[in-house]
Design a protein around this motif. Sequence first.
Motif, short mmCIF file in Angstrom:
data_model
loop_
_atom_site.label_atom_id
_atom_site.label_comp_id
_atom_site.label_asym_id
_atom_site.label_seq_id
_atom_site.Cartn_x
_atom_site.Cartn_y
_atom_site.Cartn_z
N MET A 1 1.85 -2.84 5.82
CA MET A 1 1.48 -2.09 4.64
C MET A 1 1.50 -0.59 4.94
O MET A 1 1.74 0.21 4.07
N PHE A 2 1.23 -0.21 6.15
CA PHE A 2 1.08 1.22 6.44
C PHE A 2 2.38 2.02 6.29
O PHE A 2 2.35 3.12 5.78
N LEU A 3 3.50 1.49 6.74
CA LEU A 3 4.74 2.24 6.62
C LEU A 3 5.20 2.34 5.16
O LEU A 3 5.72 3.35 4.73
N ARG A 4 5.00 1.29 4.40
CA ARG A 4 5.40 1.30 3.00
C ARG A 4 4.49 2.18 2.16
O ARG A 4 4.92 2.77 1.17
N TYR A 5 3.21 2.27 2.52
CA TYR A 5 2.22 3.04 1.75
C TYR A 5 1.52 4.04 2.67
O TYR A 5 0.35 3.88 3.00
N PRO A 6 2.21 5.10 3.11
CA PRO A 6 1.62 6.01 4.10
C PRO A 6 0.39 6.77 3.60
O PRO A 6 -0.41 7.21 4.40
N TRP A 7 0.21 6.90 2.29
CA TRP A 7 -0.92 7.65 1.75
C TRP A 7 -1.96 6.75 1.11
O TRP A 7 -2.73 7.18 0.29
N HIS A 8 -2.00 5.49 1.49
CA HIS A 8 -2.92 4.55 0.84
C HIS A 8 -4.38 4.81 1.22
O HIS A 8 -4.66 5.42 2.25
N PHE A 9 -5.29 4.36 0.35
CA PHE A 9 -6.72 4.45 0.63
C PHE A 9 -7.15 3.24 1.43
O PHE A 9 -6.59 2.14 1.28
N CYS A 10 -8.17 3.40 2.28
CA CYS A 10 -8.68 2.29 3.08
C CYS A 10 -9.43 1.29 2.18
O CYS A 10 -9.77 1.60 1.03
N ARG A 11 -9.71 0.11 2.69
CA ARG A 11 -10.39 -0.93 1.91
C ARG A 11 -11.78 -0.48 1.45
O ARG A 11 -12.20 -0.81 0.35
N ASP A 12 -12.51 0.24 2.29
CA ASP A 12 -13.84 0.71 1.90
C ASP A 12 -13.75 1.68 0.72
O ASP A 12 -14.56 1.62 -0.20
N CYS A 13 -12.77 2.55 0.73
CA CYS A 13 -12.58 3.47 -0.39
C CYS A 13 -12.16 2.71 -1.64
O CYS A 13 -12.62 3.03 -2.74
N LEU A 14 -11.30 1.71 -1.47
CA LEU A 14 -10.87 0.91 -2.61
C LEU A 14 -12.07 0.26 -3.30
O LEU A 14 -12.12 0.16 -4.53
N LYS A 15 -13.06 -0.14 -2.53
CA LYS A 15 -14.27 -0.75 -3.11
C LYS A 15 -15.07 0.24 -3.96
O LYS A 15 -15.89 -0.16 -4.76
N SER A 16 -14.83 1.53 -3.80
CA SER A 16 -15.55 2.54 -4.58
C SER A 16 -14.79 2.95 -5.84
O SER A 16 -15.23 3.85 -6.56
N ALA A 17 -13.66 2.32 -6.13
CA ALA A 17 -12.85 2.67 -7.30
C ALA A 17 -13.66 2.49 -8.58
O ALA A 17 -14.45 1.55 -8.72
N CYS A 18 -13.45 3.41 -9.53
CA CYS A 18 -14.19 3.37 -10.79
C CYS A 18 -13.37 3.99 -11.91
O CYS A 18 -12.30 4.53 -11.66
N ASP A 19 -13.92 3.91 -13.12
CA ASP A 19 -13.26 4.59 -14.24
C ASP A 19 -13.72 6.04 -14.26
O ASP A 19 -14.51 6.47 -13.41
N GLY A 20 -13.28 6.79 -15.24
CA GLY A 20 -13.62 8.21 -15.32
C GLY A 20 -15.11 8.48 -15.52
O GLY A 20 -15.59 9.56 -15.21
N ALA A 21 -15.84 7.49 -16.02
CA ALA A 21 -17.29 7.64 -16.23
C ALA A 21 -18.11 7.15 -15.05
O ALA A 21 -19.34 7.18 -15.08
N GLY A 22 -17.44 6.66 -14.00
CA GLY A 22 -18.15 6.20 -12.81
C GLY A 22 -18.47 4.72 -12.79
O GLY A 22 -19.18 4.25 -11.90
N ARG A 23 -17.96 3.96 -13.72
CA ARG A 23 -18.21 2.52 -13.78
C ARG A 23 -17.27 1.83 -12.78
O ARG A 23 -16.06 1.89 -12.90
N ARG A 24 -17.86 1.16 -11.79
CA ARG A 24 -17.08 0.56 -10.71
C ARG A 24 -16.20 -0.59 -11.19
O ARG A 24 -16.56 -1.32 -12.11
N ILE A 25 -15.06 -0.74 -10.51
CA ILE A 25 -14.15 -1.84 -10.82
C ILE A 25 -13.93 -2.71 -9.58
O ILE A 25 -14.17 -2.27 -8.45
N VAL A 26 -13.49 -3.93 -9.83
CA VAL A 26 -13.14 -4.88 -8.78
C VAL A 26 -11.67 -5.23 -8.99
O VAL A 26 -11.25 -5.48 -10.13
N THR A 27 -10.89 -5.22 -7.94
CA THR A 27 -9.46 -5.52 -8.04
C THR A 27 -9.11 -6.66 -7.10
O THR A 27 -9.84 -6.94 -6.15
#
Length: 117
Positions: free
Chosen positions: A1-27
């Motif tokens: 995954m690293f070579l294909r996505y050199p600027w990707h976010f780590c898994r811990d950061c992905l867990k903090s993903a949210c909408d513009g109002a701060g409401r967390r999402i699960v993917t």
Amino acid sequence: MFLRYPWHFCRDCLKSACDGAGRRIVTGNTHAYGGFGWRFEDEPSEAVRECGGVIAVIAGRPVYIHEARFGGVVAEPMFSMGRPDRERVWRIDGRFPVEPEGYKAVRKAGGPPDDMG
């Protein structure tokens, strides 16, 4: 995954993903063979929106979260991509909240996918 996505976010950061109002999402992947879906953390797992990806926010920055090649999920900063394919993509980063054209909510039978439960 690293070579294909050199600027990707780590898994811990992905867990903090949210909408513009701060409401967390699960993917996660929606099926054992792939697919992508997301839901708000406070929604039941049946509320998964199957789609091509979601434009959300991580650490105040817009990110494109989608299925990684060969499975899994990857989050990339919007600036690192030319123009992501916007077909079947939700935009919840607060700028122009939209759902994909023609989107229809699909209830899944048999319970949540492993990544999204």
